[in-house]
Scaffold this active site. Sequence first.
Site, PDB file in Angstrom:
ATOM      1  N   ARG A  94       0.822  -1.218   0.000  1.00 27.71           N
ATOM      2  CA  ARG A  94       0.000   0.000   0.000  1.00 27.71           C
ATOM      3  C   ARG A  94       0.851   1.261   0.000  1.00 27.71           C
ATOM      4  NH1 ARG A  94      -5.350  -2.029   3.542  1.00 27.71           N
ATOM      5  NH2 ARG A  94      -6.117  -3.176   1.736  1.00 27.71           N
ATOM      6  N   TYR A 131      -6.218  -0.680  -7.095  1.00 28.99           N
ATOM      7  CA  TYR A 131      -5.598  -1.927  -6.617  1.00 28.99           C
ATOM      8  C   TYR A 131      -4.950  -1.783  -5.236  1.00 28.99           C
ATOM      9  CZ  TYR A 131      -1.089  -0.901  -9.282  1.00 28.99           C
ATOM     10  OH  TYR A 131       0.064  -0.397  -9.804  1.00 28.99           O
ATOM     11  N   GLU A 132      -4.616  -2.884  -4.636  1.00 29.71           N
ATOM     12  CA  GLU A 132      -4.151  -2.936  -3.236  1.00 29.71           C
ATOM     13  C   GLU A 132      -5.186  -2.375  -2.274  1.00 29.71           C
ATOM     14  OE1 GLU A 132      -1.219  -5.104  -4.080  1.00 29.71           O
ATOM     15  OE2 GLU A 132      -1.685  -4.555  -2.031  1.00 29.71           O
ATOM     16  N   GLY A 133      -6.458  -2.599  -2.568  1.00 32.50           N
ATOM     17  CA  GLY A 133      -7.534  -2.020  -1.754  1.00 32.50           C
ATOM     18  C   GLY A 133      -7.921  -0.675  -2.328  1.00 32.50           C
ATOM     19  N   GLN A 178      -9.486   1.936   1.787  1.00 34.00           N
ATOM     20  CA  GLN A 178      -8.468   2.591   2.637  1.00 34.00           C
ATOM     21  C   GLN A 178      -9.148   3.506   3.654  1.00 34.00           C
ATOM     22  OE1 GLN A 178      -5.310   1.645   2.235  1.00 34.00           O
ATOM     23  NE2 GLN A 178      -5.892   0.451   0.436  1.00 34.00           N
TER      24      GLN A 178
END
Lengths: 567, 567
Positions: free
Chosen positions: B294, B426-428, B433
């Site tokens: 992240r 992406y990555e959440g 977040q």
Amino acid sequence: MPYRAPISDFQFLMDHIVGFDQVAATDHFADATPDMTQAILSEAAKMSEDIIAPLNRAGDLHPAHLDNGIVRTSPGFAEGYTAIAEGGWIGMSASQDVGGLGLPMTLTTAVNDMMASACLSLQLSPLMTQGQIEALEHHASDAIKALYIPKLISGEWNGTMNLTEPQAGSDVGALRTKAEPNGDGTYAITGQKIYISWADNDFTQNVCHLVLARLPGGVPGTKGISLFMVPKLIPDADGNPGIKNDLRVVSLEHKMGLHGSPTAVMEYSGAKGWLVGPENGGMAAMFTMMNNARLGVAVQGVGAAEGALQHALAYAQDRKQGKASGSGSIIEHPDVRRMLTTMKADIFAARAITLMNAVAIDMALATGDEGWKARAAFLTPISKAFGTDVGCEVSATGIQVHGGMGFIEETGAAQYARDVRVTTIYEGTNGIQAMDLVARKLMDGGEAAFRILEEIEQGAEAAKVTQPELAEAVWQSAETLRETTEWLVAQDDLNDRFAGAVPYLRAFARVLGGHAHLASAVKGDAARARLATFYIKRMLPEHLGLLAQAREGAKDLMAISADELAA
Amino acid sequence: MPYRAPISDFQFLMDHIVGFDQVAATDHFADATPDMTQAILSEAAKMSEDIIAPLNRAGDLHPAHLDNGIVRTSPGFAEGYTAIAEGGWIGMSASQDVGGLGLPMTLTTAVNDMMASACLSLQLSPLMTQGQIEALEHHASDAIKALYIPKLISGEWNGTMNLTEPQAGSDVGALRTKAEPNGDGTYAITGQKIYISWADNDFTQNVCHLVLARLPGGVPGTKGISLFMVPKLIPDADGNPGIKNDLRVVSLEHKMGLHGSPTAVMEYSGAKGWLVGPENGGMAAMFTMMNNARLGVAVQGVGAAEGALQHALAYAQDRKQGKASGSGSIIEHPDVRRMLTTMKADIFAARAITLMNAVAIDMALATGDEGWKARAAFLTPISKAFGTDVGCEVSATGIQVHGGMGFIEETGAAQYARDVRVTTIYEGTNGIQAMDLVARKLMDGGEAAFRILEEIEQGAEAAKVTQPELAEAVWQSAETLRETTEWLVAQDDLNDRFAGAVPYLRAFARVLGGHAHLASAVKGDAARARLATFYIKRMLPEHLGLLAQAREGAKDLMAISADELAA
């Protein structure tokens, strides 16, 4: 993911928010009865949904391309264009004198909105032609009007605007294209033009280029520019397309989006042209076309946003993910709900502003009143910049709603964002719009601005009975906007206005959106009141940050040197 | 349009703003001397400028493609990857025990920022590998560590993350991929994974997939998930790539951007895998990787923004248009100057936040202190969402600075916007977040948040002597943020926090940016003070609108039904 035209929104906005009743009450627009209005909306919706929308993906996947000097258009575009032309949608606001339907621009605005949602790249073609018709109506000789306008309205021919040259973009006055008298009343046009939308196609019989060029002895800058009609095929004695003119499509651009719309580099090599308007009066004629086109581009932004919203909504209602309550779809997650509601509330605001703008144009035409003219002129840059910003922001949020699928082209969400991206740039960048707003449109000492602010405050006063909290918030925002407007008007150095022009324009749109939503809360049902509450409580406060920025002036900003920025 | 790494910004931020001196003062990072830091920055800059940046356009124009089941990468990417690996940049923060350089994450963050500016699609490959190394360091057996980590660090092999499945995106717990014991300590992995970045290539000898799957009897949801190492080629007894594993790249996605980075659908058909971490402990291991990733993705946003800024600056300094004073270039127009200054000020703020975050990670590692851990955890979602939002916004503004040229792909401005678009997803997603921030990261009753707010207020107190006006503005913004934080902490219904999570996160970042800029005004030269003044006076006020939205709760929002939105 079929498009459904938001007819009830158009009808509600026209009936209750933007004052379309005033337009319909004029003698000039006596034809615009409620029945006619309803019929227009419903017919345009049908065509947009059934014929135009299905073409959108093919336009992206199979871009227009150049084949031996001829532009081949995307699959189905010819049939789509024919449907638009045969529906009478190109000339619906052209005056009846020249063969148009003479309907209000307000209705054209609603129809363009639908077509833009359905397929932005195809819709750009009739939009350019609409602008050309208006320019010819106001500035061309009777002979040119009689020859060209009926064929533009019927869709047999289409129109383009040729302003930009490599060294002359926002600065149109820097253009170098030359026009030399042929001695027979025509002119030989020589030069290169770039970014020419729909410069050619394989479905109209002729392409009519309106070209800005400089006559011999034309002074430098915009005052030495004249406008010419330069057809691809020179009309013969009967007005039919005849021999080929000395012009050609050099190449098509490879763009981020709007692939279905061919964007050409054009070369004029002594092409035969006819003067439109007086010598050296080209900019005035062009501005007629551009003002219309600016509202048209604003509506492209709103329409694209609507398409993106519907696309994202369908996905959010279908996609199951996580511990969502109710339907179990992601629309039950508060953040997804927030994104979609923001999209919808912004579209309502932007659409209201474009329709208010169209009503002002219609009233100016119907009454000749200077106040309406000033109002239309004031609202145009706001419509253009805000409408297209909303187009970009809503389509970006649409991608976000899709999660990972948003980044995959097959989903279609990304296309909305790529296609609409150019609308903040063409027809005068949004920065140019904002500069126009704080300079030219405040030259009246703010009279047009303050009239609108009074109207907002009166609306808030009237709403206090039923919606006290929302009314107070809108009233307060108008006050803050008034203070900033006063500050701007008081600045003699235009750079002090320009430095905050973009945030000022956006704040004005935010507050106007609050005005429209407040009226919607008062006059609409509970659902409209909920949307208005969301907008006024959560989105309207954005004006605070914007107006703080708008009042900072140029000094601190210009003190930051170019070298510092590059350091 | 060559990229120049902003070394002096990194050096200034580390020396004066983000407290890197504390990191360098620990025993753990005793190697990070000023000389070493300077050498790292300068070497990474050189490679990014000379070797990586020239690959960026080719990555867009010649996407990675699938050729008989093998991914063929974009021209030059193999050489670029080799340069990154040979420079030692992949394992620079891996511990020395496993063959890494053991350097602070703060330095890796600066280096990743440069590589991201130079070529986002290539940089994603080492970024994934860095995350995998960290996950293995913390969770893998000694045998797996010894076998895999040295080859990942050397770049002979590369790493991927396999989380997502068609029905399991943000909701990882919905995954269906199975792992069945083979009886020899290994497992047979069966299932389909999607969105796998750099799932294959033609320049590493092996590809190491970390795959989330469910063991027999694994409970539904995230608690029944385990993590497996599943190599493309099964290492032989000597640890060299041996026979092919039962996995394949099914297809590559056609994406809006990041064309140089192959994004695959992966099929595992009983592929041999090794457990990493305990049974059913996959999510913990994955979170190690994801937290690192992240921050890594945050830096992708910042890096892409830097690339877009430099690109736009070069254009604005070169392009002549209109009656601009001074150089006659468009950079002399206040609105263009405003756009470029906004871009620069936002990059400084976002970069400061990512480096603060990295410092907290380093201090947590070096000291084991819970306060540093909590700080790092709190800052991670802010870095990720704000860094990537800045990436999107700055690159969009970069297009706008280019005017019509911005929409033409050959210019390169659009590529920054298309490439960086996925980083908010992406990555959440950035929504995830923000939910993490207001839920999990406020579970301490706001302790980590309030500590940061105290630090901001102390910074403002200290700055009052030399920068009273700016200090007051930052102090005031922190107070407003504190009130909203208190409000959020007091909400028991998480939906009331979620409804305003995104605007709250952004406001926190805005205020943190104000903190960094204020310190910059105090400690930097006059140019830094001017940039800080611009940010604090013109951009920081955005927090007012954001925080108004953050405090509205869920009730009004969730009252707007899905049907209403679709009406």
